[in-house]
Design a protein around this motif. Sequence first.
Motif, PDB file in Angstrom:
ATOM      1  N   LYS A 108       1.090  -1.232  -0.267  1.00  0.00           N
ATOM      2  CA  LYS A 108      -0.308   0.184   0.160  1.00  0.00           C
ATOM      3  C   LYS A 108       0.784   1.347   0.210  1.00  0.00           C
ATOM      4  CE  LYS A 108      -3.762   2.380   3.078  1.00  0.00           C
ATOM      5  NZ  LYS A 108      -4.428   2.504   3.081  1.00  0.00           N
ATOM      6  N   ILE A 109       0.476   2.597  -1.090  1.00  0.00           N
ATOM      7  CA  ILE A 109       1.734   3.399  -1.186  1.00  0.00           C
ATOM      8  C   ILE A 109       0.509   4.775  -0.288  1.00  0.00           C
ATOM      9  CG2 ILE A 109       2.950   4.533  -2.889  1.00  0.00           C
ATOM     10  CD1 ILE A 109       4.204   2.068  -2.573  1.00  0.00           C
ATOM     11  N   THR A 110       0.022   4.672  -1.003  1.00  0.00           N
ATOM     12  CA  THR A 110      -1.720   5.779  -0.253  1.00  0.00           C
ATOM     13  C   THR A 110      -2.662   5.450  -0.978  1.00  0.00           C
ATOM     14  OG1 THR A 110      -2.241   6.451  -2.492  1.00  0.00           O
ATOM     15  CG2 THR A 110      -0.047   7.799  -1.321  1.00  0.00           C
ATOM     16  N   GLU A 111      -3.871   5.771  -0.250  1.00  0.00           N
ATOM     17  CA  GLU A 111      -5.061   5.145  -0.542  1.00  0.00           C
ATOM     18  C   GLU A 111      -5.560   4.899  -1.596  1.00  0.00           C
ATOM     19  OE1 GLU A 111      -6.776   4.977   2.965  1.00  0.00           O
ATOM     20  OE2 GLU A 111      -5.363   5.383   4.066  1.00  0.00           O
ATOM     21  N   THR A 112      -5.071   5.177  -2.688  1.00  0.00           N
ATOM     22  CA  THR A 112      -5.591   5.142  -3.704  1.00  0.00           C
ATOM     23  C   THR A 112      -4.340   3.899  -4.847  1.00  0.00           C
ATOM     24  OG1 THR A 112      -5.084   7.309  -4.440  1.00  0.00           O
ATOM     25  CG2 THR A 112      -7.076   7.229  -4.174  1.00  0.00           C
ATOM     26  N   ARG A 171       5.743  12.205 -13.107  1.00  0.00           N
ATOM     27  CA  ARG A 171       6.276  13.378 -12.363  1.00  0.00           C
ATOM     28  C   ARG A 171       7.337  12.202 -11.585  1.00  0.00           C
ATOM     29  NH1 ARG A 171       1.057  15.568 -11.501  1.00  0.00           N
ATOM     30  NH2 ARG A 171       0.454  13.934  -9.947  1.00  0.00           N
ATOM     31  N   LEU A 172       7.432  10.723 -11.221  1.00  0.00           N
ATOM     32  CA  LEU A 172       7.998   9.564 -11.055  1.00  0.00           C
ATOM     33  C   LEU A 172       9.287   9.830 -11.587  1.00  0.00           C
ATOM     34  CD1 LEU A 172       8.325   7.587  -8.594  1.00  0.00           C
ATOM     35  CD2 LEU A 172       7.070   6.071 -10.451  1.00  0.00           C
ATOM     36  N   LYS A 173       9.353   9.827 -13.182  1.00  0.00           N
ATOM     37  CA  LYS A 173      10.305   9.836 -14.076  1.00  0.00           C
ATOM     38  C   LYS A 173      11.387  11.285 -13.397  1.00  0.00           C
ATOM     39  CE  LYS A 173      11.533  10.107 -18.487  1.00  0.00           C
ATOM     40  NZ  LYS A 173      11.417   9.997 -20.381  1.00  0.00           N
ATOM     41  N   LYS A 174      10.657  12.353 -13.126  1.00  0.00           N
ATOM     42  CA  LYS A 174      11.617  13.019 -13.096  1.00  0.00           C
ATOM     43  C   LYS A 174      11.761  12.929 -11.766  1.00  0.00           C
ATOM     44  CE  LYS A 174       9.221  16.791 -15.132  1.00  0.00           C
ATOM     45  NZ  LYS A 174       8.296  18.163 -14.923  1.00  0.00           N
ATOM     46  N   LEU A 175      11.079  12.669 -10.725  1.00  0.00           N
ATOM     47  CA  LEU A 175      11.800  12.665  -9.463  1.00  0.00           C
ATOM     48  C   LEU A 175      13.268  11.194  -9.166  1.00  0.00           C
ATOM     49  CD1 LEU A 175       8.472  12.593  -6.502  1.00  0.00           C
ATOM     50  CD2 LEU A 175      10.192  14.280  -7.152  1.00  0.00           C
ATOM     51  N   ARG A 209      11.712   3.323   0.485  1.00  0.00           N
ATOM     52  CA  ARG A 209      11.904   3.672  -0.853  1.00  0.00           C
ATOM     53  C   ARG A 209      11.215   4.092  -1.705  1.00  0.00           C
ATOM     54  NH1 ARG A 209      18.579   3.455  -0.721  1.00  0.00           N
ATOM     55  NH2 ARG A 209      19.202   4.354   1.866  1.00  0.00           N
ATOM     56  N   LEU A 210      11.115   2.833  -2.128  1.00  0.00           N
ATOM     57  CA  LEU A 210      10.011   3.269  -3.540  1.00  0.00           C
ATOM     58  C   LEU A 210       8.673   3.558  -3.376  1.00  0.00           C
ATOM     59  CD1 LEU A 210       9.927   2.210  -6.423  1.00  0.00           C
ATOM     60  CD2 LEU A 210       8.427   0.281  -5.268  1.00  0.00           C
ATOM     61  N   ILE A 256       7.189   6.595  -5.116  1.00  0.00           N
ATOM     62  CA  ILE A 256       5.774   6.844  -5.217  1.00  0.00           C
ATOM     63  C   ILE A 256       5.016   7.975  -4.940  1.00  0.00           C
ATOM     64  CG2 ILE A 256       3.731   5.559  -5.990  1.00  0.00           C
ATOM     65  CD1 ILE A 256       5.900   3.106  -6.578  1.00  0.00           C
ATOM     66  N   ARG A 257       5.159   8.351  -3.950  1.00  0.00           N
ATOM     67  CA  ARG A 257       4.063   9.050  -2.251  1.00  0.00           C
ATOM     68  C   ARG A 257       4.190  10.572  -2.700  1.00  0.00           C
ATOM     69  NH1 ARG A 257       5.085   6.604   1.950  1.00  0.00           N
ATOM     70  NH2 ARG A 257       5.010   4.106   2.121  1.00  0.00           N
ATOM     71  N   ARG A 258       5.123  10.697  -2.555  1.00  0.00           N
ATOM     72  CA  ARG A 258       6.175  11.996  -3.738  1.00  0.00           C
ATOM     73  C   ARG A 258       5.281  12.541  -5.129  1.00  0.00           C
ATOM     74  NH1 ARG A 258      11.893  11.514  -2.784  1.00  0.00           N
ATOM     75  NH2 ARG A 258      11.559  12.532  -3.851  1.00  0.00           N
ATOM     76  N   ALA A 259       5.562  11.983  -5.952  1.00  0.00           N
ATOM     77  CA  ALA A 259       5.122  11.433  -7.089  1.00  0.00           C
ATOM     78  C   ALA A 259       3.670  11.589  -6.986  1.00  0.00           C
ATOM     79  CB  ALA A 259       5.799  10.475  -8.323  1.00  0.00           C
ATOM     80  N   ALA A 260       2.855  11.949  -5.919  1.00  0.00           N
ATOM     81  CA  ALA A 260       2.054  11.209  -6.125  1.00  0.00           C
ATOM     82  C   ALA A 260       1.290  12.868  -5.719  1.00  0.00           C
ATOM     83  CB  ALA A 260       0.691   9.477  -5.582  1.00  0.00           C
TER      84      ALA A 260
END
Length: 142
Positions: free
Chosen positions: A2-6, A55-59, A90-91, A95-99
């Motif tokens: 689970k990364i975020t709620e969605t 956004r994930l690609k940039k991060l 870390r993954l 992903i959380r930051r990109a979300a």
Amino acid sequence: MKITETIFIKDREFRERFVRAGGAGGQNVNKVATAVELRFDAMRSPSLSAPVKSRLKKLAGRRWTADGAIVIQVDETRHQARNREIARNRLADLIRRAAVAPKRRAPTKPPLKSRLERMRTKRRRGELKSLRERVRPENDAG
């Protein structure tokens, strides 16, 4: 996972490979594969939306491969399980930051008072500098 709620990522969406780690490890350093290389195919993941992927690609930066995968390598501890946990965290953080979608900046103008103050300051500064010029004698006829 689970990364975020969605956002949920299934374990089959990423691969983990265990390799020998350098550094401290005593007798086990040359025998036990404790370092973890986690590979997540982000571009093909059905769990992520297109804006999150961009956004994930940039991060991800240099961890992003040419085929659209993220590779995270961890060899911080002597324990394979702990390194694996660190890599997964870390993954998930990435992903959380990109979300999170960045806020759009609303264009603004500086207020009239600050513009007038800026011009007044410029004028004063110019006058001060003009006083530093060499004094030229006036030509008086007579």
